[in-house]
Design a protein around this motif. Structure first.
Motif, PDB file in Angstrom:
ATOM      1  N   PHE A  62       0.712  -1.535   0.034  1.00  0.00           N
ATOM      2  CA  PHE A  62       0.539   0.134   0.010  1.00  0.00           C
ATOM      3  C   PHE A  62       1.000   0.812   0.178  1.00  0.00           C
ATOM      4  O   PHE A  62       1.964   1.129   0.685  1.00  0.00           O
ATOM      5  N   TYR A  98       0.340   5.111   1.261  1.00  0.00           N
ATOM      6  CA  TYR A  98      -0.989   6.307   1.933  1.00  0.00           C
ATOM      7  C   TYR A  98      -0.186   7.327   2.203  1.00  0.00           C
ATOM      8  O   TYR A  98       0.903   7.713   1.931  1.00  0.00           O
ATOM      9  N   TYR A 111     -11.423  -5.162  12.468  1.00  0.00           N
ATOM     10  CA  TYR A 111     -10.275  -4.960  12.532  1.00  0.00           C
ATOM     11  C   TYR A 111     -11.020  -3.626  12.664  1.00  0.00           C
ATOM     12  O   TYR A 111     -10.621  -3.266  12.433  1.00  0.00           O
ATOM     13  N   TYR A 121      -2.612   3.909  16.480  1.00  0.00           N
ATOM     14  CA  TYR A 121      -1.224   3.588  16.044  1.00  0.00           C
ATOM     15  C   TYR A 121      -1.205   5.815  17.157  1.00  0.00           C
ATOM     16  O   TYR A 121      -2.217   6.275  17.360  1.00  0.00           O
ATOM     17  N   GLN A 140       1.236   8.862  16.083  1.00  0.00           N
ATOM     18  CA  GLN A 140       2.533   8.437  15.944  1.00  0.00           C
ATOM     19  C   GLN A 140       3.721   9.952  15.875  1.00  0.00           C
ATOM     20  O   GLN A 140       3.153  11.288  16.305  1.00  0.00           O
ATOM     21  N   GLY A 145       7.104   7.478  12.305  1.00  0.00           N
ATOM     22  CA  GLY A 145       6.349   6.482  11.525  1.00  0.00           C
ATOM     23  C   GLY A 145       5.440   6.540  12.624  1.00  0.00           C
ATOM     24  O   GLY A 145       5.180   7.329  13.354  1.00  0.00           O
ATOM     25  N   LEU A 146       4.477   5.652  12.415  1.00  0.00           N
ATOM     26  CA  LEU A 146       3.644   5.001  13.195  1.00  0.00           C
ATOM     27  C   LEU A 146       4.204   3.546  13.631  1.00  0.00           C
ATOM     28  O   LEU A 146       4.155   3.029  13.365  1.00  0.00           O
ATOM     29  N   TYR A 181      -4.418  -3.526  19.093  1.00  0.00           N
ATOM     30  CA  TYR A 181      -5.869  -3.924  17.978  1.00  0.00           C
ATOM     31  C   TYR A 181      -6.803  -5.184  18.705  1.00  0.00           C
ATOM     32  O   TYR A 181      -6.806  -5.425  19.621  1.00  0.00           O
ATOM     33  N   PHE A 213      -4.000   7.864  16.503  1.00  0.00           N
ATOM     34  CA  PHE A 213      -4.973   7.205  15.330  1.00  0.00           C
ATOM     35  C   PHE A 213      -5.571   6.513  14.990  1.00  0.00           C
ATOM     36  O   PHE A 213      -5.000   5.578  15.817  1.00  0.00           O
ATOM     37  N   ASN A 221      -5.455  -7.994   6.791  1.00  0.00           N
ATOM     38  CA  ASN A 221      -5.642  -6.790   6.392  1.00  0.00           C
ATOM     39  C   ASN A 221      -5.948  -6.301   5.604  1.00  0.00           C
ATOM     40  O   ASN A 221      -4.914  -6.140   4.538  1.00  0.00           O
ATOM     41  N   TYR A 222      -6.925  -5.331   4.713  1.00  0.00           N
ATOM     42  CA  TYR A 222      -6.661  -5.396   3.527  1.00  0.00           C
ATOM     43  C   TYR A 222      -7.169  -3.918   3.118  1.00  0.00           C
ATOM     44  O   TYR A 222      -7.599  -3.489   1.642  1.00  0.00           O
ATOM     45  N   GLY A 223      -6.572  -3.319   4.293  1.00  0.00           N
ATOM     46  CA  GLY A 223      -6.030  -1.957   4.462  1.00  0.00           C
ATOM     47  C   GLY A 223      -6.631  -0.795   4.978  1.00  0.00           C
ATOM     48  O   GLY A 223      -8.064  -1.305   4.797  1.00  0.00           O
ATOM     49  N   TYR A 224      -6.536  -0.018   6.235  1.00  0.00           N
ATOM     50  CA  TYR A 224      -7.082   0.651   6.673  1.00  0.00           C
ATOM     51  C   TYR A 224      -7.841   1.818   5.976  1.00  0.00           C
ATOM     52  O   TYR A 224      -7.222   2.407   5.261  1.00  0.00           O
ATOM     53  N   PHE A 228      -8.511   5.513   8.160  1.00  0.00           N
ATOM     54  CA  PHE A 228      -8.056   5.755   9.545  1.00  0.00           C
ATOM     55  C   PHE A 228      -8.941   7.527   9.382  1.00  0.00           C
ATOM     56  O   PHE A 228      -9.467   8.006   9.080  1.00  0.00           O
ATOM     57  N   GLY A 229      -9.098   7.833  10.586  1.00  0.00           N
ATOM     58  CA  GLY A 229      -9.538   8.483  11.362  1.00  0.00           C
ATOM     59  C   GLY A 229      -8.542  10.091  11.466  1.00  0.00           C
ATOM     60  O   GLY A 229      -7.929   9.726  10.976  1.00  0.00           O
ATOM     61  N   SER A 230      -9.769  10.852  11.487  1.00  0.00           N
ATOM     62  CA  SER A 230      -8.378  12.345  11.682  1.00  0.00           C
ATOM     63  C   SER A 230      -7.567  12.630  12.620  1.00  0.00           C
ATOM     64  O   SER A 230      -6.698  13.177  12.477  1.00  0.00           O
TER      65      SER A 230
END
Lengths: 112, 114
Positions: free
Chosen positions: A34, A36, B31, B35, B37, B42-43, B48, B90, B100-103, B105-107
């Motif tokens: 991915f 982002y 899921y 995280y 930051q 990074g994160l 989880y 986050f 996991n097929y990709g997140y 995210f919240g703001s």
């Protein structure tokens, strides 16, 4: 273990320049990959993804190809705009299980 | 709009105070994760959950608790805030079916501990 390494920034380009941000990975099996993007003051947004070898993800003029032979997923754009200024994260989802790994991010600034 | 909602957006705490960061999603994602930051790092995954009633620790769980009583909500609790917990937090959710097929995210919540 699985991991992602992306080129360090910051990167500064002039408008309409070509962009490449390198990303390589280490993983068992066939992970999903991915990119982002994070604009200032916002959360991360999915830019593009590829779930198997030789897949090309694309969105908003950005592209990345899943290269199994070189374990890479480099992000490219032919002509960047000021609005592309952001932090870009490469990420990997393990072939099985919960694990999701992020690179440390590459800051891009595009100047007019 | 469908997505991940985090509250509050900003918070200042004194050392030793406790608080809960809220996270809710309306996409029926199994899921969910938290995280933090930090500059140059990074994160980093805190905790989880792969479904209601199931939680697990991530890379940096110390000082944080989570619970998942419903599919929609995944609050993060700071038990006794410390300056080292100053960060941007986050919440993220995703469809999950063995991987996991990709997140989404919240703001984010920007937390300062003084």
């Amino acid at each position: 273990g699985d991991s992602v390494t992306q080129m360090e920034g910051p990167v500064t380009l002039s408008e309409e320049a070509f962009l490449t941000i390198n990303c390589t990975y280490t993983a068992t099996g066939y992970p999903s990959l991915f990119w982002y993007v994070q604009y200032p003051g916002e959360g991360l947004q999915l830019l593009l993804k590829a779930t198997k070898a030789d897949d090309k993800g694309s969105n908003k003029g950005f592209e990345a190809t899943y290269r199994k032979e070189t374990t890479s997923f480099h992000l490219e754009k032919g002509s960047v705009q000021v609005s592309d200024s952001a932090v870009y994260f490469c990420a990997l989802s393990a072939a099985t299980g919960n694990q999701f790994y992020f690179g440390t991010g590459t800051s891009l600034t595009v100047i007019p | 709009n469908a997505g991940v909602t985090q509250t509050p957006k900003f918070q200042v705490l004194k050392t030793g105070q406790s608080m809960t960061l809220q996270c809710a999603q309306d996409m029926n994602h199994e899921y969910m994760s938290w995280y933090r930051q930090d500059p140059g790092m990074g994160l980093r995954l805190i905790h989880y959950s792969v479904g209601a009633g199931i939680t697990d620790q991530g890379e940096v769980p110390n000082g944080y608790n989570v619970s998942r009583s419903t599919t929609e909500d995944f609050p993060l609790r700071l038990l006794s805030a410390a300056p080292s917990q100053t960060s941007v937090y986050f919440c993220a959710s995703s469809y999950y079916a063995g991987r996991n097929y990709g997140y989404t995210f919240g703001s984010g919540t920007r937390l300062t501990v003084v």
